[in-house]
Design a protein around this motif. Structure first.
Motif, PDB file in Angstrom:
ATOM      1  N   ARG A  30       0.816  -1.216   0.000  1.00 19.53           N
ATOM      2  CA  ARG A  30       0.000   0.000   0.000  1.00 19.53           C
ATOM      3  C   ARG A  30       0.851   1.267   0.000  1.00 19.53           C
ATOM      4  O   ARG A  30       0.347   2.355  -0.251  1.00 19.53           O
ATOM      5  CB  ARG A  30      -0.884   0.023   1.240  1.00 19.53           C
ATOM      6  CG  ARG A  30      -1.952  -1.031   1.319  1.00 19.53           C
ATOM      7  CD  ARG A  30      -2.786  -0.802   2.553  1.00 19.53           C
ATOM      8  NE  ARG A  30      -3.338   0.558   2.565  1.00 19.53           N
ATOM      9  CZ  ARG A  30      -3.728   1.203   3.656  1.00 19.53           C
ATOM     10  NH1 ARG A  30      -3.621   0.621   4.847  1.00 19.53           N
ATOM     11  NH2 ARG A  30      -4.233   2.411   3.592  1.00 19.53           N
ATOM     12  N   TYR A  31       2.144   1.128   0.308  1.00 23.86           N
ATOM     13  CA  TYR A  31       2.960   2.285   0.618  1.00 23.86           C
ATOM     14  C   TYR A  31       4.126   2.524  -0.352  1.00 23.86           C
ATOM     15  O   TYR A  31       4.747   1.576  -0.846  1.00 23.86           O
ATOM     16  CB  TYR A  31       3.554   2.143   2.013  1.00 23.86           C
ATOM     17  CG  TYR A  31       2.512   2.039   3.097  1.00 23.86           C
ATOM     18  CD1 TYR A  31       2.113   0.792   3.586  1.00 23.86           C
ATOM     19  CD2 TYR A  31       1.908   3.179   3.626  1.00 23.86           C
ATOM     20  CE1 TYR A  31       1.143   0.682   4.573  1.00 23.86           C
ATOM     21  CE2 TYR A  31       0.950   3.081   4.615  1.00 23.86           C
ATOM     22  CZ  TYR A  31       0.570   1.832   5.081  1.00 23.86           C
ATOM     23  OH  TYR A  31      -0.384   1.736   6.056  1.00 23.86           O
ATOM     24  N   TRP A  52       5.062   1.933  -4.912  1.00 26.13           N
ATOM     25  CA  TRP A  52       4.437   0.774  -4.284  1.00 26.13           C
ATOM     26  C   TRP A  52       4.713  -0.527  -5.012  1.00 26.13           C
ATOM     27  O   TRP A  52       4.835  -1.594  -4.394  1.00 26.13           O
ATOM     28  CB  TRP A  52       2.930   0.992  -4.159  1.00 26.13           C
ATOM     29  CG  TRP A  52       2.212   0.981  -5.482  1.00 26.13           C
ATOM     30  CD1 TRP A  52       2.031   2.030  -6.342  1.00 26.13           C
ATOM     31  CD2 TRP A  52       1.608  -0.146  -6.115  1.00 26.13           C
ATOM     32  NE1 TRP A  52       1.365   1.611  -7.462  1.00 26.13           N
ATOM     33  CE2 TRP A  52       1.079   0.281  -7.348  1.00 26.13           C
ATOM     34  CE3 TRP A  52       1.447  -1.485  -5.749  1.00 26.13           C
ATOM     35  CZ2 TRP A  52       0.405  -0.572  -8.210  1.00 26.13           C
ATOM     36  CZ3 TRP A  52       0.774  -2.337  -6.611  1.00 26.13           C
ATOM     37  CH2 TRP A  52       0.267  -1.881  -7.818  1.00 26.13           C
ATOM     38  N   ASP A  98       4.881   5.727   3.408  1.00 31.04           N
ATOM     39  CA  ASP A  98       3.826   6.721   3.246  1.00 31.04           C
ATOM     40  C   ASP A  98       3.001   6.358   2.017  1.00 31.04           C
ATOM     41  O   ASP A  98       3.491   5.671   1.121  1.00 31.04           O
ATOM     42  CB  ASP A  98       4.413   8.121   3.085  1.00 31.04           C
ATOM     43  CG  ASP A  98       3.442   9.202   3.497  1.00 31.04           C
ATOM     44  OD1 ASP A  98       3.640   9.813   4.563  1.00 31.04           O
ATOM     45  OD2 ASP A  98       2.462   9.406   2.763  1.00 31.04           O
ATOM     46  N   THR A  99       1.802   6.860   1.990  1.00 33.99           N
ATOM     47  CA  THR A  99       0.964   6.621   0.817  1.00 33.99           C
ATOM     48  C   THR A  99       1.234   7.631  -0.283  1.00 33.99           C
ATOM     49  O   THR A  99       0.786   7.452  -1.418  1.00 33.99           O
ATOM     50  CB  THR A  99      -0.527   6.679   1.201  1.00 33.99           C
ATOM     51  OG1 THR A  99      -0.783   7.937   1.837  1.00 33.99           O
ATOM     52  CG2 THR A  99      -0.893   5.544   2.151  1.00 33.99           C
ATOM     53  N   ARG A 100       1.990   8.685   0.033  1.00 34.87           N
ATOM     54  CA  ARG A 100       2.282   9.727  -0.942  1.00 34.87           C
ATOM     55  C   ARG A 100       3.788   9.961  -1.035  1.00 34.87           C
ATOM     56  O   ARG A 100       4.442  10.233  -0.032  1.00 34.87           O
ATOM     57  CB  ARG A 100       1.576  11.017  -0.570  1.00 34.87           C
ATOM     58  CG  ARG A 100       0.063  10.903  -0.608  1.00 34.87           C
ATOM     59  CD  ARG A 100      -0.586  12.173  -0.106  1.00 34.87           C
ATOM     60  NE  ARG A 100      -0.211  13.321  -0.924  1.00 34.87           N
ATOM     61  CZ  ARG A 100      -0.587  14.576  -0.660  1.00 34.87           C
ATOM     62  NH1 ARG A 100      -1.337  14.815   0.401  1.00 34.87           N
ATOM     63  NH2 ARG A 100      -0.228  15.552  -1.446  1.00 34.87           N
ATOM     64  N   SER A 109       6.618  11.453   6.739  1.00 33.73           N
ATOM     65  CA  SER A 109       5.878  10.201   6.850  1.00 33.73           C
ATOM     66  C   SER A 109       5.443   9.947   8.284  1.00 33.73           C
ATOM     67  O   SER A 109       6.112  10.347   9.238  1.00 33.73           O
ATOM     68  CB  SER A 109       6.751   9.033   6.379  1.00 33.73           C
ATOM     69  OG  SER A 109       7.127   9.199   5.044  1.00 33.73           O
TER      70      SER A 109
END
Length: 122
Positions: A30-31, A52, A98-100, A109
């Motif tokens: 997811r990251y 990812w 982090d997702t971004r 993060s």
């Protein structure tokens, strides 16, 4: 997600290490994942990041061509292969999730590992 970094050590200049960052409590895929380092008396700095699915990587200029970031989502682990080490690479190395990507590269993060020490002797 909890992150656990390992693989650091004492190595001579020109040597290599493989750092690992294992995730638990969440799905790593997811990251966006990143590596940072902090030398004594200095600010934490960005080293490398990987998207990812591993399709894209980004490196700091100071490590480009010497360090390689990779990931194995099946093992919930991210790696940093550090080659041609120099004394100035001596630092505590941290992994982050982090997702971004932008937020990760800005060192913002929410998820950080505890760090692993890399010491390069001349």
């Amino acid at each position: 997600v909890q992150l656990q970094a390992c693989g650091g050590g004492l190595v001579q200049a020109g040597g290599s290490l493989r750092l690992s960052c294992a995730a638990s409590g969440g799905t790593l895929s997811r990251y966006v994942m990143g590596w940072f380092r902090q030398a004594p008396g200095k600010e934490r700095e960005f080293v490398a990041a990987i998207t990812w699915n591993g399709s894209s990587t980004t490196y700091a200029n100071s490590v480009k061509g010497r360090f390689t970031v990779s990931r194995d989502n099946a093992k919930n682990t991210v790696y940093l292969l550090v080659n041609s080490l120099k004394p100035e690479d001596t630092a505590v190395y941290y992994c982050a999730a982090d997702t971004r990507l932008q937020r990760l590269m800005m060192s913002r993060s929410d998820y950080w590992g505890q760090g692993t020490q890399v010491t390069v002797s001349s």
